[in-house]
Scaffold this active site. Structure first.
Site, short mmCIF file in Angstrom:
data_model
loop_
_atom_site.label_atom_id
_atom_site.label_comp_id
_atom_site.label_asym_id
_atom_site.label_seq_id
_atom_site.Cartn_x
_atom_site.Cartn_y
_atom_site.Cartn_z
N HIS A 33 0.89 -1.37 -0.05
CA HIS A 33 0.02 0.04 -0.01
C HIS A 33 0.91 1.32 0.14
O HIS A 33 1.98 1.13 0.72
CB HIS A 33 -0.96 0.17 1.14
CG HIS A 33 -0.44 -0.20 2.58
ND1 HIS A 33 -0.16 1.30 3.09
CD2 HIS A 33 0.01 -0.95 3.39
CE1 HIS A 33 0.32 0.96 4.26
NE2 HIS A 33 0.66 -0.29 4.51
N ASP A 54 -0.32 4.32 0.74
CA ASP A 54 -0.79 5.50 2.01
C ASP A 54 0.09 5.05 3.10
O ASP A 54 0.44 4.00 3.39
CB ASP A 54 -2.01 5.62 2.25
CG ASP A 54 -2.71 4.16 2.76
OD1 ASP A 54 -2.20 3.14 2.51
OD2 ASP A 54 -3.65 4.48 3.71
N ASP A 113 6.37 0.73 6.57
CA ASP A 113 5.02 0.71 6.44
C ASP A 113 4.39 1.52 5.28
O ASP A 113 4.18 2.56 5.64
CB ASP A 113 4.56 0.66 7.83
CG ASP A 113 2.99 0.30 7.65
OD1 ASP A 113 2.41 0.07 6.62
OD2 ASP A 113 2.25 0.94 8.55
N GLU A 173 -4.90 2.00 2.65
CA GLU A 173 -4.91 0.85 3.56
C GLU A 173 -4.85 1.06 5.19
O GLU A 173 -5.51 0.55 5.93
CB GLU A 173 -3.61 -0.10 3.26
CG GLU A 173 -3.52 -1.37 4.11
CD GLU A 173 -3.21 -1.52 5.79
OE1 GLU A 173 -3.43 -2.42 6.29
OE2 GLU A 173 -2.48 -0.38 6.06
N GLU A 174 -4.52 2.13 5.37
CA GLU A 174 -4.59 2.64 6.81
C GLU A 174 -5.73 3.13 7.29
O GLU A 174 -6.06 3.23 8.46
CB GLU A 174 -3.52 3.88 6.94
CG GLU A 174 -2.12 3.38 6.62
CD GLU A 174 -1.38 2.40 7.58
OE1 GLU A 174 -2.21 1.97 8.46
OE2 GLU A 174 -0.04 1.93 7.56
N ASP A 193 1.01 -10.31 1.06
CA ASP A 193 0.92 -8.79 1.57
C ASP A 193 1.80 -8.46 2.66
O ASP A 193 2.64 -9.42 3.19
CB ASP A 193 -0.43 -8.69 2.00
CG ASP A 193 -0.80 -7.05 2.23
OD1 ASP A 193 -0.08 -6.12 1.72
OD2 ASP A 193 -1.99 -6.63 2.69
N HIS A 240 4.51 2.84 12.70
CA HIS A 240 3.37 3.75 13.24
C HIS A 240 3.62 4.74 14.41
O HIS A 240 2.97 5.41 14.75
CB HIS A 240 1.90 3.06 13.62
CG HIS A 240 1.20 2.42 12.48
ND1 HIS A 240 -0.09 2.26 12.53
CD2 HIS A 240 1.65 2.08 11.28
CE1 HIS A 240 -0.44 1.82 11.49
NE2 HIS A 240 0.29 1.39 10.66
ZN LIG Z 1 0.82 -1.18 6.64
#
Ligand SMILES: [Zn+2]
Ligand SMILES: *[C@@H]1O[C@H](CO)[C@@H](O)[C@H](O)[C@H]1NC(C)=O
Ligand SMILES: *[C@@H]1O[C@H](CO)[C@@H](O)[C@H](O)[C@H]1NC(C)=O
Length: 520
Positions: A140, A142, A173, A207-208, A234, A480
């Site tokens: 992903h 984003d 990520d 995705e987030e 994934d 994150h």
């Molecule tokens: Zn992710």
């Protein structure tokens, strides 16, 4: 009288004897399992037909180029701010950037590209043998928000280099995979490679915030076309090096499932009143008591009933005694191990459906008894639980008619993908990892978070969540969090991983499994 005494004595002797024999048998069997659970990876690897013929050699010039592209990707702030707000300027910019960064991918006659929901991508790479079932690589675009003032050592969208690491939101990520996959394909095509097995690359842009636009529209397209997938790969789990205490050496955990999730709203509604004449119980008091009951009564311990059992059995031989003995014999010790694991929040997540009270709102003025009090509870559902069972449990635990329990959103835990010797996707990923890092232990694992891949469960029964990103102690918090980073070397390894994985998938079928020695 004497007769019955003798009878009783005989009976007792039989009991003691039986007990003794049982313990002996259990112990012997447990010891045999402990000794025999070593998974002999070398044996299996030797039997692989060599399928990847091109090996990737990266020279200094290419290295600078691939890093420059990666940094450019990281500098575009493709942030998903909230459910309703994304930086669409940045997302649009990212589309233009990808076309420029990977000209061969976008111009090859083997690749069909389409933009989905404005900012997501679906690439179809044609294989020369249409009878081979295709697979899908997912990533992903984003990222979650990041503010320098939270304590970043470098601005989060600067992609600055420090000590061999690139610092930026998205390094792990998940732009490392977005860029790693496309860079690998670019290199393969430039080297004249044409895959035998066709495959897809899906890149989501939201995705987030649950992938409702990106991933779900990609799924819709593929379903309309009747696509079936051999497996999906994934993001999710990684290589853990020194992160699991007691474990000897690094381990690659390949996610075979994800916990389910639910947001539940609790609310109490009463007639409002003045604080000078308060009722015996207020909406706040009633709700607070209900929340407290939820915290005091965690969901049942389910350790051993989900894929976490397999993880520990695979890793058992890498632990020292007594853990090795305990983990090799979960049939006997899983209640004991479950009790140990539930003591720490991070390992407790593997043991049960977790309950987290995340919002609590009531009241607007200091002298008014509020009519409405609301709380939100976020639950992560263990593989052995269903969403409905969890809701029933909450209803029972709250046990108060005045508290309304409503499901805001939620889904069941994901099915468990195969990880045995016949499992094509799992074995291909495992082989690719072990070719690069022969000292790793590879084991199936469980994701406590969720990914875009959950939307693809109707297209394939085998969904894996993994990239060979190396996590050392302290790195998990960067996910994150602040100072998200990846080493330049590790990013290059990701490119090599996808480069080899694509070629390894060209194998028609897996080699015959060796006669299994560790089945008891
Ligand atoms: Zn992710
Ligand atoms: C690999 O090389 C061998 C011999 O050079 C060739 O026969 C085979 O077709 C090649 N495989 C692929 C996937 O290109
Ligand atoms: C959104 O992205 C644009 C283009 O990359 C950038 O200039 C802008 O600062 C971003 N907006 C926010 C609010 O971060």
């Amino acid at each position: 009288m004497a007769d019955s005494k003798i009878q009783a004595w005989k009976f007792l002797k039989i009991i003691v004897f039986t007990f003794f024999i049982t313990v002996l048998l259990l112990f012997t069997s447990a010891t045999i399992r402990t000794l025999s659970l070593d998974v002999n990876v070398g044996l299996q690897l030797a039997r692989w037909e060599k399928s990847n013929n091109i090996s990737l050699v990266i020279d200094q010039h290419q290295r600078e180029e691939l890093l420059a592209k990666f940094k450019e990707a990281l500098r575009i702030p493709t942030v998903s701010f909230s459910e309703r707000e994304s930086n669409t300027t940045a997302l649009r910019q990212f589309v233009t950037f990808l076309r420029k960064a990977f000209p061969t991918v976008f111009s090859s006659s083997l690749v069909h590209h389409e933009l989905v929901a404005d900012y997501s991508h679906l690439f179809q790479v044609q294989g020369s043998q249409p009878d081979l079932v295709p697979y899908l690589l997912l990533a992903h675009i984003d990222v979650v928000p990041a503010r320098e003032s939270d304590g970043w050592e470098a601005p989060p969208f600067s992609a600055q280099e420090m000590d061999g690491f690139i610092y930026a939101r998205g390094t792990i990520d998940d732009k490392c995979a977005v860029m790693g996959i496309l860079q690998a394909l670019e290199y393969l095509l430039l080297r004249g490679y044409a895959p035998r097995r066709g495959f897809y690359i899906g890149l989501g842009h939201d995705e987030e915030i649950s992938g409702f636009n990106g991933a779900m529209n990609i799924v819709r397209l593929m379903k309309d076309r009747g696509v079936k997938l051999s497996f999906v790969l994934d993001e999710g789990l990684a290589v853990l090096d020194g992160v699991i205490s007691g474990l000897d050496g690094p381990v690659a955990l390949i996610g075979v499932s994800e916990k389910g999730s639910a947001n539940v709203k609790l609310s109490v509604s009463m007639a409002p009143g003045h604080s000078s004449m308060p009722p015996r119980e207020s909406s706040i008091g009633i709700l607070a008591a209900a929340v407290k009951r939820l915290e005091d009564n965690p969901m049942p311990r389910l350790f051993g009933y989900g894929p976490e059992r397999d993880t520990f059995e695979h890793l058992a031989h890498k632990f020292g005694l007594p853990l090795k003995f305990i983990m090799s014999n979960l049939w006997l010790f899983s209640p004991l191990l479950g009790r140990v694991l539930e003591m720490k929040p991070d390992t407790n997540a593997f043991v049960r459906t977790t309950t987290a009270v995340t919002m609590f709102n009531a009241g607007t003025k200091s002298n008014i008894i509020p009519s409405l009090a609301e709380a939100t509870v976020n639950l992560r559902i263990h593989s052995a639980h269903s969403l409905q069972e969890v809701l029933d449990f909450i209803q029972d635990t709250v046990g108060d008619q005045r508290v309304k329990v409503e499901l805001i959103d939620g889904f069941d835990p994901l099915p468990i993908s195969s990880s045995d010797e016949q499992s094509f996707g799992f074995q291909i990923i495992k082989k690719t990892v072990l070719d690069m890092f022969p000292k790793l232990t590879v084991a199936p694992g469980i994701c406590v978070g969720n990914t875009d891949s959950r939307h693809f469960k109707d297209l394939s029964s085998d969904i894996y969540r993994f990239a060979p990103v190396w996590f050392k102690p302290g790195d998990v918090q960067r996910f994150h969090g602040i100072n998200e980073r990846i080493s330049k070397k590790n990013y290059e390894e990701l490119i090599v991983f996808y480069f080899n994985l694509i070629q390894n998938c060209d194998i028609k079928k897996l080699p015959d499994p060796h006669s299994s020695v560790h089945e008891l």
